[in-house]
Design a protein around this motif. Structure first.
Motif, PDB file in Angstrom:
ATOM      1  N   LEU A 339       4.093  19.382 -63.987  1.00 57.17           N
ATOM      2  CA  LEU A 339       3.522  18.049 -63.763  1.00 57.17           C
ATOM      3  C   LEU A 339       4.659  17.076 -63.512  1.00 57.17           C
ATOM      4  O   LEU A 339       5.595  16.963 -64.313  1.00 57.17           O
ATOM      5  N   GLY A 340       4.596  16.345 -62.389  1.00 58.81           N
ATOM      6  CA  GLY A 340       5.660  15.398 -62.095  1.00 58.81           C
ATOM      7  C   GLY A 340       5.408  14.666 -60.801  1.00 58.81           C
ATOM      8  O   GLY A 340       4.374  14.817 -60.147  1.00 58.81           O
ATOM      9  N   ASN A 341       6.400  13.859 -60.422  1.00 57.95           N
ATOM     10  CA  ASN A 341       6.370  13.109 -59.171  1.00 57.95           C
ATOM     11  C   ASN A 341       7.446  13.672 -58.255  1.00 57.95           C
ATOM     12  O   ASN A 341       8.621  13.752 -58.641  1.00 57.95           O
ATOM     13  N   VAL A 342       7.083  14.053 -57.050  1.00 55.48           N
ATOM     14  CA  VAL A 342       8.015  14.753 -56.143  1.00 55.48           C
ATOM     15  C   VAL A 342       9.230  13.897 -55.839  1.00 55.48           C
ATOM     16  O   VAL A 342      10.375  14.353 -55.952  1.00 55.48           O
ATOM     17  N   ASP A 343       9.026  12.628 -55.466  1.00 54.89           N
ATOM     18  CA  ASP A 343      10.149  11.779 -55.071  1.00 54.89           C
ATOM     19  C   ASP A 343      11.112  11.548 -56.236  1.00 54.89           C
ATOM     20  O   ASP A 343      12.341  11.586 -56.065  1.00 54.89           O
ATOM     21  N   MET A 344      10.562  11.320 -57.431  1.00 59.29           N
ATOM     22  CA  MET A 344      11.431  11.063 -58.576  1.00 59.29           C
ATOM     23  C   MET A 344      12.211  12.304 -58.980  1.00 59.29           C
ATOM     24  O   MET A 344      13.398  12.224 -59.304  1.00 59.29           O
ATOM     25  N   LEU A 345      11.561  13.460 -58.974  1.00 60.06           N
ATOM     26  CA  LEU A 345      12.270  14.684 -59.341  1.00 60.06           C
ATOM     27  C   LEU A 345      13.305  15.047 -58.269  1.00 60.06           C
ATOM     28  O   LEU A 345      14.361  15.611 -58.600  1.00 60.06           O
ATOM     29  N   HIS A 346      13.037  14.737 -57.018  1.00 61.08           N
ATOM     30  CA  HIS A 346      14.032  14.920 -55.958  1.00 61.08           C
ATOM     31  C   HIS A 346      15.269  14.069 -56.256  1.00 61.08           C
ATOM     32  O   HIS A 346      16.424  14.532 -56.149  1.00 61.08           O
ATOM     33  N   GLN A 347      15.033  12.814 -56.698  1.00 60.87           N
ATOM     34  CA  GLN A 347      16.146  11.928 -57.031  1.00 60.87           C
ATOM     35  C   GLN A 347      16.882  12.409 -58.278  1.00 60.87           C
ATOM     36  O   GLN A 347      18.116  12.306 -58.349  1.00 60.87           O
ATOM     37  N   VAL A 348      16.167  12.944 -59.253  1.00 54.55           N
ATOM     38  CA  VAL A 348      16.799  13.462 -60.472  1.00 54.55           C
ATOM     39  C   VAL A 348      17.747  14.612 -60.132  1.00 54.55           C
ATOM     40  O   VAL A 348      18.908  14.634 -60.570  1.00 54.55           O
ATOM     41  N   LEU A 349      17.280  15.575 -59.353  1.00 51.65           N
ATOM     42  CA  LEU A 349      18.116  16.726 -59.014  1.00 51.65           C
ATOM     43  C   LEU A 349      19.327  16.296 -58.181  1.00 51.65           C
ATOM     44  O   LEU A 349      20.450  16.768 -58.405  1.00 51.65           O
ATOM     45  N   THR A 350      19.121  15.381 -57.241  1.00 53.26           N
ATOM     46  CA  THR A 350      20.239  14.912 -56.424  1.00 53.26           C
ATOM     47  C   THR A 350      21.299  14.237 -57.286  1.00 53.26           C
ATOM     48  O   THR A 350      22.508  14.467 -57.110  1.00 53.26           O
ATOM     49  N   ALA A 351      20.875  13.414 -58.242  1.00 52.22           N
ATOM     50  CA  ALA A 351      21.832  12.741 -59.121  1.00 52.22           C
ATOM     51  C   ALA A 351      22.580  13.746 -59.995  1.00 52.22           C
ATOM     52  O   ALA A 351      23.787  13.607 -60.221  1.00 52.22           O
ATOM     53  N   LEU A 352      21.897  14.774 -60.499  1.00 52.35           N
ATOM     54  CA  LEU A 352      22.568  15.794 -61.313  1.00 52.35           C
ATOM     55  C   LEU A 352      23.549  16.599 -60.479  1.00 52.35           C
ATOM     56  O   LEU A 352      24.641  16.966 -60.959  1.00 52.35           O
ATOM     57  N   LEU A 353      23.191  16.894 -59.240  1.00 52.26           N
ATOM     58  CA  LEU A 353      24.124  17.602 -58.354  1.00 52.26           C
ATOM     59  C   LEU A 353      25.328  16.722 -58.032  1.00 52.26           C
ATOM     60  O   LEU A 353      26.469  17.220 -57.982  1.00 52.26           O
ATOM     61  N   ASP A 354      25.108  15.416 -57.829  1.00 51.63           N
ATOM     62  CA  ASP A 354      26.230  14.501 -57.594  1.00 51.63           C
ATOM     63  C   ASP A 354      27.169  14.491 -58.786  1.00 51.63           C
ATOM     64  O   ASP A 354      28.401  14.509 -58.636  1.00 51.63           O
ATOM     65  N   ASN A 355      26.601  14.459 -59.978  1.00 55.64           N
ATOM     66  CA  ASN A 355      27.421  14.432 -61.192  1.00 55.64           C
ATOM     67  C   ASN A 355      28.222  15.729 -61.336  1.00 55.64           C
ATOM     68  O   ASN A 355      29.421  15.706 -61.658  1.00 55.64           O
ATOM     69  N   ALA A 356      27.567  16.869 -61.072  1.00 55.04           N
ATOM     70  CA  ALA A 356      28.274  18.148 -61.159  1.00 55.04           C
ATOM     71  C   ALA A 356      29.367  18.250 -60.092  1.00 55.04           C
ATOM     72  O   ALA A 356      30.458  18.772 -60.343  1.00 55.04           O
TER      73      ALA A 356
END
Length: 454
Positions: A339-356
């Motif tokens: 259960l989630g929102n596609v756009d927000m989870l897309h932004q979450v993963l992108t931010a985590l990849l940027d941090n890594a």
């Protein structure tokens, strides 16, 4: 026209309640005792009337001498007991000379009883007895009952008055004792409200009454939360000002440099313009991140089922060409519905990849994994960077927080990325945790609800 009543104090409310209670209790006591005493006297009078009727039927009293004997045998007070005799001809006589006026006096009957009130004589119990030749009208005086009622009512009025006086004095003392914690709490709250920009101290918390103590605890919890928000706002303003001060100073410095030396040394112009472009871009990213946080704080979303494995695969495929580190992806063969929102989870993963990407060596891989547990779906992004000390993990999601302040100028970013990630995860009704990666680095795990079971 109805007007609004003034608000009442503790003392007013308690005094009104106690006064009403005492008056009600007093009225009930007066009515109960009066009715009981009246019924008792009526039963006594009825019993005496029956005895007297039996004697009259036996003796057929017709003169004063016979009446004295009968009255003496009944034990009644001759001064309060009278008999009128009506013969077959309809003539009415009295057995006592001074009761001749009794037959002529006005009378009022009390409904549903044998009581009559005779004007000028008082209250009497009346009974009628018919024989073969005469009709006897018996009147038994209720003067004792009336006297007792007068005394009783007077005593109860005095007792109720004293009770009200003592009760009001007690109520005043009780109201002051009860209202003291509330007044202290209200005064402290007023002082706190007078200085909203300062950190608020805890309000005094009395031991009793329990309700006021609970109210004080609730207020203190509210103040603690408010103080936390106030402190975060202060820190946010301070950090934002600090982050904006550096690029602004750089831009202004390069503009001044161009103004002073641009004519004689035109070679400094391209370099200065490059610095201005770089710092303005940094300001743009900062402002965009602040807008993201502001929108996330106010956002309300509707969660929908989505295939997290498919979403993660798509994001990783688009992100991989942009960085030097290889990304290893591990997802289930079947759909991982969350259960989630596609756009927000897309932004979450992108931010985590940027941090890594920022903290991992160029030749070390970034691991992205999707796993399922009963009722939960998890996304994990792992890097092989320096890692995050346990003492720092509780703060990395705070705005503008940087784990290694000495490296903040070497590594791009403004400390808002993970704060945005944390807020977006909360909006998706999930939570994010940080653990150690092996042999070194950090693992960021986002856990969401399983769509199949929710």
């Amino acid at each position: 026209m109805r007007t609004n009543s003034q608000p009442r104090t503790y003392e007013d409310i308690i005094r009104h309640s106690v006064t009403s209670l005492l008056m009600t209790i007093g009225l009930i006591i007066v009515l109960t005792v009066s009715v009981t005493l009246t019924v008792d006297q009526l039963l006594r009078a009825q019993n005496q009337a029956q005895q007297l009727s039996t004697s009259l039927q036996t003796t057929q009293v017709s003169n004063f001498k016979d009446w004295l004997m009968v009255n003496k045998g009944s034990g009644l007070n001759s001064q309060n007991t009278f008999v009128l005799v009506k013969n077959a001809k309809g003539e009415t006589t009295s057995l006592l000379p001074h009761t001749a006026a009794l037959a002529k006096a006005n009378t009022w009957s009390v409904p549903f009883t044998h009581l009559v009130y005779i004007k000028g004589w008082g209250l009497y119990f009346s009974e009628t007895l018919k024989t073969s030749s005469q009709t006897y009208f018996l009147f038994i005086g209720m003067h004792v009952l009336v006297g007792n009622l007068h005394v009783l009512i007077a005593v109860l009025i005095i007792a109720i008055g004293l009770s009200l006086l003592i009760g009001l004095l007690y109520v005043r003392r009780l109201a002051k004792r009860l209202s003291a914690p509330t007044i202290a709490l209200a005064n402290a709250a007023q002082q706190a409200a007078a200085t909203p920009e300062l950190t608020q101290p805890e309000l005094p918390q009395p031991q009793e009454p329990v309700e006021v103590a609970q109210l004080a605890r609730d207020f203190n919890q509210l103040l603690t939360a408010q103080n936390g928000r106030l402190e975060r706002e202060r820190q946010f303003i301070s950090d934002a000002s600090h982050e904006l001060r550096t690029p602004i100073a750089t831009i202004r410095g390069n503009i001044k440099l161009i103004e002073r030396r641009g004519d004689k040394h035109p070679e400094v112009i391209p370099e200065s313009i490059g610095f201005i472009d770089q710092e303005s871009l940094r300001m743009q990213h900062l402002i965009e991140n602040l807008l993201h946080l502001s929108r996330a704080d106010r956002a309300t979303i509707t969660l929908q089922p989505l295939d997290l494995a498919e979403l993660i695969t798509s994001v990783v495929n688009h992100y991989q060409p942009l960085i030097s580190q290889p990304i290893t992806l591990a997802v289930p063969d079947h759909p991982a519905l969350a259960l989630g929102n596609v756009d927000m989870l897309h932004q979450v993963l992108t931010a985590l990849l940027d941090n890594a990407h920022k903290y991992s060596p160029a030749d070390q891989p970034i691991q992205v994994t999707v796993t399922q547990r009963p009722g939960l779906v998890s996304l994990t992004v792992g890097d092989n960077g320096p890692g995050i000390p346990k003492a720092e993990r509780a703060h990395v999601f705070e705005r503008f927080y940087r784990v290694d302040a000495s490296r903040s100028t070497k590594i791009e970013g403004n400390g808002l990325g993970l704060a945005i990630v944390s807020q977006l995860v909360k909006l998706n009704e999930g939570h994010i945790t940080i653990t150690d990666n092996q042999p070194h680095g950090a693992l960021f795990t986002v856990t969401l609800k399983d769509a199949k079971e929710n």
